[in-house]
Structure formats: structure tokens, C-alpha cells
Design an enzyme around this catalytic site. Structure first.
Site, PDB file in Angstrom:
ATOM      1  N   CYS A  35      96.815  70.506  67.777  1.00  0.00           N
ATOM      2  CA  CYS A  35      98.072  70.421  66.974  1.00  0.00           C
ATOM      3  C   CYS A  35      99.389  70.381  67.832  1.00  0.00           C
ATOM      4  CB  CYS A  35      98.193  71.220  65.797  1.00  0.00           C
ATOM      5  SG  CYS A  35      99.215  70.544  64.478  1.00  0.00           S
ATOM      6  N   HIS A  52      92.812  70.750  63.266  1.00  0.00           N
ATOM      7  CA  HIS A  52      92.640  72.047  63.505  1.00  0.00           C
ATOM      8  C   HIS A  52      91.088  72.492  63.436  1.00  0.00           C
ATOM      9  CE1 HIS A  52      96.688  73.896  63.673  1.00  0.00           C
ATOM     10  NE2 HIS A  52      96.936  72.913  62.883  1.00  0.00           N
ATOM     11  N   GLU A  65      89.407  74.788  64.970  1.00  0.00           N
ATOM     12  CA  GLU A  65      89.367  76.187  64.840  1.00  0.00           C
ATOM     13  C   GLU A  65      89.193  76.812  63.135  1.00  0.00           C
ATOM     14  OE1 GLU A  65      92.048  74.880  65.383  1.00  0.00           O
ATOM     15  OE2 GLU A  65      93.612  76.146  64.136  1.00  0.00           O
TER      16      GLU A  65
END
Ligand code: MN
Length: 234
Positions: free
Chosen positions: A107, A210, A212
Site C-alpha cells: 500500500c 493488503h 497481510e
């Protein structure tokens, strides 16, 4: 010893520096030893972090100070932090110029990577030509998907994710001019750059979404993280 993954702080507020927990958990999940890299203005300390860590994770966060890519602030820009921007850009340059260590830039991290290589960003997606759609999803669960990305077949990302993937999307800034040595490796149907990489390095990958937050629901995002941490062993 597990590969030492330097997680660069996401931001600072109220005299505190922070990293959001999913970044730390993701590094641990795939066998890395997370080390938090704090904001420091010291070039000597920065040099030591670059040599200490086996890989570097740059996280999401606030907007980037436009003067750092030779633009005045536009309407639509959010909060910025000049010292943090300069620190992260310096760190990225040090890693790129003096090592072949892996970077996964997520990001804001991807945008830092682009600016560090001389690229520019659209300060708000409304400034991007064409008809960009809304990339700031409103769902409350960050593992929810928001849009499809199409991946270039000659990219490193293609080896990990295949032709396309569905990802979340929490950004209002986008890549404009690409930095030197970087290629676009994924886009959405509105032309927004969703991933970049540097072919001259073994593993420099930036993603606008994202991953994660998607590790429990997406085997593709597991591949991405696992490949990144593995590169830290080599
Ligand atoms: Mn997006």
C-alpha cells in the site's frame, strides 16, 4: 536462525511509533523473525539496519508529502508526515543501492518504493485520468475482497498469483509515473496500477492491496508472503 525481517514502522502519533499487528503476525506465520525498524534520522543507524536484516517489509499508512515528488499539494490529499516519508525513502534507497535483499512493499509502502525510484503518485484517485472506480472499500472485515486485479504474464507476481486475483482495496492514492527500473505487474480494469516490481533485483515487489489481512482466506496471498520470507534465507 529465522530470516530477520525488518518491519518499517507504519506511522507515528502522540509521540509513539507503531506497526499494525497483522504485519508482525504475517512475518512470524511464514517463518520470519520480525524486527521493528523505528524512525531514525541517523544515517549510521539506518546503515546498520540495512545490513542487519535479511528482508524488509514496508507497510500501509498515511499519504506521502507531494514535494518529495516535485508537486504542490492538491485537493484531496490526506495527512502527511515529512520526516517519516524522508526516512522511509532513504531506507528504501539504501536497500536498493547497496543490497540485493528482498522488499515487500504494501500500500503506502509501494508508493514509497515508487517515489524512492523517482516516480510520482496521484495525490487522490480523482486526479487519475479515465473513470477510476472507488478503491476505498467500506466493508468492515479487511479480509473481504473488493476488486479484481489482472496480472502481467511476464511478471514475478504471475509466478506467485497466476493470471488474476481478487483483492481488498484501502487506498485513495495511486501510482502515476513509474519510478526508474520498475515495471507494472498488475492493474485493475480502470487502469489503476495495483502492483509493481523491479526485474533487476531478486525480489522487490510492491502491492497496492493488503495481503497481510487476507492470509486466512487466500492461498495466493500465502504464496506471496511465503516467497518473500523464503527469499530472506537465500
Ligand atoms: Mn485498489
Amino acid at each position: 536462525m529465522n530470516p530477520k525481517i525488518g518491519i518499517v514502522i507504519c506511522g507515528q502519533t502522540d509521540n509513539r511509533q507503531f506497526v499494525t499487528t497483522p504485519y508482525i503476525e504475517s512475518v512470524i506465520r511464514f517463518g520470519g523473525l520480525p524486527l521493528i525498524i523505528p524512525l531514525t534520522g541517523s544515517p549510521l543507524l539506518l546503515k546498520q539496519y540495512v545490513s542487519l536484516c535479511d528482508g524488509f517489509l514496508f507497510c500501509g499508512g498515511a499519504d506521502i508529502t507531494p514535494l518529495l515528488f516535485s508537486e504542490e499539494p492538491a485537493f484531496g490529499i490526506g495527512a502527511v508526515d515529512l520526516r517519516l516519508d524522508q526516512f522511509q525513502i532513504n531506507l528504501t534507497k539504501q536497500i536498493l543501492h547497496h543490497t540485493s535483499k528482498p522488499i515487500l512493499a504494501i500500500c503506502r509502502g509501494m508508493q514509497i518504493l515508487n517515489v524512492a525510484c523517482g516516480g510520482t503518485i496521484y495525490q487522490d484517485i480523482s486526479l487519475q485520468p479515465g473513470n477510476p472506480f472507488n478503491h476505498m472499500q467500506t466493508s468492515s472485515d479487511r479480509s473481504d475482497i473488493c476488486h479484481r486485479i489482472d496480472i502481467k504474464h511476464d511478471s514475478q507476481l504471475y509466478q506467485l498469483l497466476g493470471t488474476s486475483a481478487f483483492t481488498n482495496s484501502y487506498h485513495h492514492q495511486t501510482i502515476n509515473k513509474l519510478g526508474i527500473g520498475l515495471n507494472t505487474s498488475a492493474t485493475t480494469s480502470d487502469g489503476t496500477v495495483e502492483a509493481i516490481e523491479m526485474p533487476s533485483h531478486p525480489f522487490i515487489i510492491g502491492v497496492q492491496w493488503h495481503p497481510e489481512c487476507m492470509l486466512d482466506t487466500s492461498s495466493s496471498m500465502q504464496h506471496l508472503f511465503s516467497a518473500f520470507i523464503k527469499m530472506g534465507i537465500e
